[in-house]
Design a protein around this motif. Structure first.
Motif, PDB file in Angstrom:
ATOM      1  N   ALA A 273       0.815  -1.142  -0.129  1.00  0.00           N
ATOM      2  CA  ALA A 273       0.066   0.061   0.060  1.00  0.00           C
ATOM      3  C   ALA A 273       0.832   1.308  -0.219  1.00  0.00           C
ATOM      4  O   ALA A 273       1.916   1.333   0.630  1.00  0.00           O
ATOM      5  N   VAL A 274       0.483   2.281  -0.577  1.00  0.00           N
ATOM      6  CA  VAL A 274       1.060   3.442  -0.558  1.00  0.00           C
ATOM      7  C   VAL A 274      -0.016   4.801  -0.465  1.00  0.00           C
ATOM      8  O   VAL A 274      -0.972   4.717  -1.174  1.00  0.00           O
ATOM      9  N   LEU A 275       0.170   5.707   0.342  1.00  0.00           N
ATOM     10  CA  LEU A 275      -0.361   6.615   0.668  1.00  0.00           C
ATOM     11  C   LEU A 275       0.445   8.009   0.095  1.00  0.00           C
ATOM     12  O   LEU A 275       1.696   8.142   0.949  1.00  0.00           O
ATOM     13  N   ARG A 276      -0.128   8.764  -0.514  1.00  0.00           N
ATOM     14  CA  ARG A 276       0.348  10.140  -1.014  1.00  0.00           C
ATOM     15  C   ARG A 276      -0.251  11.085  -0.846  1.00  0.00           C
ATOM     16  O   ARG A 276      -1.785  11.089  -0.578  1.00  0.00           O
ATOM     17  N   GLY A 277       0.224  12.462  -0.414  1.00  0.00           N
ATOM     18  CA  GLY A 277      -0.660  13.584  -0.308  1.00  0.00           C
ATOM     19  C   GLY A 277       0.212  14.496  -0.835  1.00  0.00           C
ATOM     20  O   GLY A 277       1.190  14.779  -0.841  1.00  0.00           O
ATOM     21  N   ALA A 278      -0.596  15.850  -0.985  1.00  0.00           N
ATOM     22  CA  ALA A 278      -0.132  17.038  -1.514  1.00  0.00           C
ATOM     23  C   ALA A 278      -0.793  18.146  -0.885  1.00  0.00           C
ATOM     24  O   ALA A 278      -2.329  18.131  -1.074  1.00  0.00           O
ATOM     25  N   ARG A 279      -0.342  19.149  -0.022  1.00  0.00           N
ATOM     26  CA  ARG A 279      -1.397  20.276   0.371  1.00  0.00           C
ATOM     27  C   ARG A 279      -1.319  21.288  -0.429  1.00  0.00           C
ATOM     28  O   ARG A 279      -0.731  21.176  -1.668  1.00  0.00           O
ATOM     29  N   ALA A 280      -2.390  22.023  -0.289  1.00  0.00           N
ATOM     30  CA  ALA A 280      -2.677  23.030  -1.502  1.00  0.00           C
ATOM     31  C   ALA A 280      -1.416  24.050  -1.652  1.00  0.00           C
ATOM     32  O   ALA A 280      -1.128  24.334  -2.747  1.00  0.00           O
ATOM     33  N   TYR A 281      -0.349  24.051  -0.829  1.00  0.00           N
ATOM     34  CA  TYR A 281       0.776  25.071  -1.098  1.00  0.00           C
ATOM     35  C   TYR A 281       2.125  24.037  -1.649  1.00  0.00           C
ATOM     36  O   TYR A 281       2.900  24.476  -1.739  1.00  0.00           O
ATOM     37  N   ASP A 282       1.636  22.718  -1.922  1.00  0.00           N
ATOM     38  CA  ASP A 282       2.955  21.726  -2.026  1.00  0.00           C
ATOM     39  C   ASP A 282       3.088  21.814  -3.692  1.00  0.00           C
ATOM     40  O   ASP A 282       2.098  21.787  -4.542  1.00  0.00           O
ATOM     41  N   ASP A 283       4.303  21.614  -4.375  1.00  0.00           N
ATOM     42  CA  ASP A 283       4.573  21.622  -5.577  1.00  0.00           C
ATOM     43  C   ASP A 283       4.411  20.313  -6.101  1.00  0.00           C
ATOM     44  O   ASP A 283       4.217  20.250  -7.267  1.00  0.00           O
ATOM     45  N   GLY A 284       4.448  19.182  -5.236  1.00  0.00           N
ATOM     46  CA  GLY A 284       4.656  18.056  -5.603  1.00  0.00           C
ATOM     47  C   GLY A 284       4.059  16.967  -4.487  1.00  0.00           C
ATOM     48  O   GLY A 284       3.829  17.341  -3.338  1.00  0.00           O
ATOM     49  N   PHE A 285       3.529  15.764  -4.875  1.00  0.00           N
ATOM     50  CA  PHE A 285       2.922  14.888  -3.938  1.00  0.00           C
ATOM     51  C   PHE A 285       3.987  14.170  -3.340  1.00  0.00           C
ATOM     52  O   PHE A 285       5.207  14.099  -3.831  1.00  0.00           O
ATOM     53  N   ARG A 286       4.037  13.781  -2.069  1.00  0.00           N
ATOM     54  CA  ARG A 286       4.885  12.984  -1.280  1.00  0.00           C
ATOM     55  C   ARG A 286       4.173  11.963  -0.553  1.00  0.00           C
ATOM     56  O   ARG A 286       3.158  11.950  -0.259  1.00  0.00           O
ATOM     57  N   THR A 287       4.949  10.695  -0.503  1.00  0.00           N
ATOM     58  CA  THR A 287       4.532   9.549   0.105  1.00  0.00           C
ATOM     59  C   THR A 287       4.417   9.847   1.733  1.00  0.00           C
ATOM     60  O   THR A 287       5.270  10.459   2.098  1.00  0.00           O
ATOM     61  N   LEU A 288       3.435   9.491   2.254  1.00  0.00           N
ATOM     62  CA  LEU A 288       3.029   9.806   3.644  1.00  0.00           C
ATOM     63  C   LEU A 288       3.353   8.364   4.483  1.00  0.00           C
ATOM     64  O   LEU A 288       2.478   7.532   4.304  1.00  0.00           O
ATOM     65  N   LYS A 289       4.283   8.212   5.038  1.00  0.00           N
ATOM     66  CA  LYS A 289       4.623   7.182   5.917  1.00  0.00           C
ATOM     67  C   LYS A 289       3.543   7.072   7.317  1.00  0.00           C
ATOM     68  O   LYS A 289       3.536   8.198   8.059  1.00  0.00           O
ATOM     69  N   ILE A 290       3.374   5.856   7.856  1.00  0.00           N
ATOM     70  CA  ILE A 290       2.644   5.905   9.214  1.00  0.00           C
ATOM     71  C   ILE A 290       3.589   5.977  10.311  1.00  0.00           C
ATOM     72  O   ILE A 290       4.415   5.352  10.046  1.00  0.00           O
ATOM     73  N   PRO A 291       3.187   6.870  11.026  1.00  0.00           N
ATOM     74  CA  PRO A 291       4.117   6.915  12.086  1.00  0.00           C
ATOM     75  C   PRO A 291       4.534   5.865  12.900  1.00  0.00           C
ATOM     76  O   PRO A 291       3.657   4.998  12.943  1.00  0.00           O
ATOM     77  N   ALA A 292       5.615   5.564  13.159  1.00  0.00           N
ATOM     78  CA  ALA A 292       6.168   4.402  13.891  1.00  0.00           C
ATOM     79  C   ALA A 292       5.326   4.208  15.149  1.00  0.00           C
ATOM     80  O   ALA A 292       4.749   2.885  15.310  1.00  0.00           O
ATOM     81  N   ASP A 293       4.801   4.886  15.994  1.00  0.00           N
ATOM     82  CA  ASP A 293       4.159   4.714  17.300  1.00  0.00           C
ATOM     83  C   ASP A 293       2.556   4.026  16.804  1.00  0.00           C
ATOM     84  O   ASP A 293       2.112   3.644  17.761  1.00  0.00           O
ATOM     85  N   LEU A 294       2.174   4.607  15.729  1.00  0.00           N
ATOM     86  CA  LEU A 294       0.799   3.888  15.436  1.00  0.00           C
ATOM     87  C   LEU A 294       0.792   2.473  15.139  1.00  0.00           C
ATOM     88  O   LEU A 294      -0.258   1.916  15.315  1.00  0.00           O
ATOM     89  N   TRP A 295       2.011   1.854  14.748  1.00  0.00           N
ATOM     90  CA  TRP A 295       2.079   0.468  14.456  1.00  0.00           C
ATOM     91  C   TRP A 295       1.636  -0.073  15.725  1.00  0.00           C
ATOM     92  O   TRP A 295       1.071  -1.527  15.631  1.00  0.00           O
TER      93      TRP A 295
END
Length: 361
Positions: A273-295
């Motif tokens: 699985a891959v989760l990507r996001g781009a905020r309205a001010y971002d020039d490109g999408f970036r992969t969003l990693k699940i924070p380690a503590d959430l695992w």
């Protein structure tokens, strides 16, 4: 109910039922004591594999035995109503696989009966247990997107590309791809964005699957495309397909959410699985990693065991019984999904937008 453990019985002996068995056995507060299946040899074989002491070929006998406090239903769709009602009448808590029922009226009746009895009830949507889907949900709640304007949801696999008879695609027994996979994406949409107000739909059947007995039957859809409008004004497209070759992915669930604050995209497959996001001010999408503590004890390289570690799915059901807490998704969520499915069938027939019924006051 026993003071220290919830005694559970499972109706169903398929490979998928074994996912529930593993999840249940992982919980220290659960005791897996019974299994029911029409084929005694198969049920006995599964029982031996999971050290389940009691085997039944009649689910009613298991329910009436007094040996269990709760039941997990992993049976064909048309059996969900009678098994659930019998279990509730016997004072048992119920977890029922998706879709909750074959009609919205039946799903509502199951919900109302469970509520009136004061029993715990869960409508099981497996994708809600996924770490990536849960993280996506948390990003939405944290305001990553702001107000969401539009979305896309799809779930496809090719497990039914063959022409052998399958009860899911017999309209008298199942709701086809719309019921089998559509319930997942409809639940996702409601979970992320809220209730659905209107639906337009186009349903197709592409593969002929003759019944082995030679008896003609009305085929159900194996591909479905929906457009939906949410109560909050957002709109989305949805698609489900069970004859789409997915190669090494096996199954692909894609979620795209577009809002004032940016865009989130999730591709979730059996191979990763891959989760990507781009905020309205971002020039490109970036992969969003699940924070380690959430695992929380789950190896990120083996995310499939999350249902045996976190309080999700079967484990959340058991926790809710032990702690006397509400459950989500409940039979209410299963009923609301079934309403959208039923509305989609009506829209396919009418060729126009149809409104999803509102809850009674």
């Amino acid at each position: 109910m026993t003071e220290t453990k919830v005694r559970l019985g499972v109706v169903g002996t398929t490979w998928y039922a074994e996912t529930h068995l593993r999840n249940i056995q992982s919980h220290d507060g659960a005791e897996l004591v019974a299994i029911a299946g029409r084929d005694r040899d198969k049920a006995t074989e599964v029982a031996a594999r999971y050290q389940i002491p009691l085997v039944y070929t009649d689910y009613q006998a298991m329910i009436a035995s007094g040996n269990i406090d709760a039941v997990v239903i992993v049976a064909p769709d048309e059996l969900h109503l009678p098994i659930t009602m019998d279990a509730l009448d016997a004072g048992l808590h119920v977890l029922c696989e998706k879709p909750l029922a074959t009609t919205a009226a039946d799903a509502r009746a199951m919900y109302k009966r469970a509520e009136a009895a004061g029993l715990k009830h869960m409508s099981y949507f497996a994708l809600r247990t996924s770490m990536h889907h849960r993280y996506l949900k948390s990003l939405i709640e944290d305001g990553y997107l702001g107000p969401v304007y539009s979305a896309q949801f799809s779930l496809t696999h090719g497990f039914f590309r063959g022409d052998d008879y399958q009860w899911r695609f017999d309209a008298a027994r199942g709701a086809g791809a719309l019921g089998d996979l559509g319930c997942y994406v409809i639940d996702q949409a409601r979970w992320y964005l809220g209730d659905i107000a209107r639906v337009s739909a186009n349903l197709r059947n592409t593969i002929s699957r003759p019944c082995a007995t030679g008896v003609p039957y009305q085929p159900a859809n194996d591909s479905a495309v929906l457009a939906v409008e949410f109560v909050n004004g957002a709109h989305a497209t949805m698609s489900t397909n069970v004859v789409a070759h997915q190669a090494e992915r096996k199954q692909t669930n894609t979620v795209v959410l577009q809002g004032e604050g940016g865009t989130l995209e999730l591709q979730h497959t059996f191979s990763g699985a891959v989760l990507r996001g781009a905020r309205a001010y971002d020039d490109g999408f970036r992969t969003l990693k699940i924070p380690a503590d959430l695992w929380e004890g789950v190896d990120p390289s083996n995310p499939g065991i999350v249902g045996q570690v976190h309080s999700v799915g079967d484990r959340a059901f058991i926790d809710a019984i032990l702690d006397d807490e509400p459950i989500s998704p409940s039979f209410y969520d299963g009923w609301k999904v079934q309403q959208v499915i039923e509305t989609a069938f009506a829209a396919n027939t009418s060729g126009s937008w149809e409104s999803v019924p509102e809850d009674e006051s």
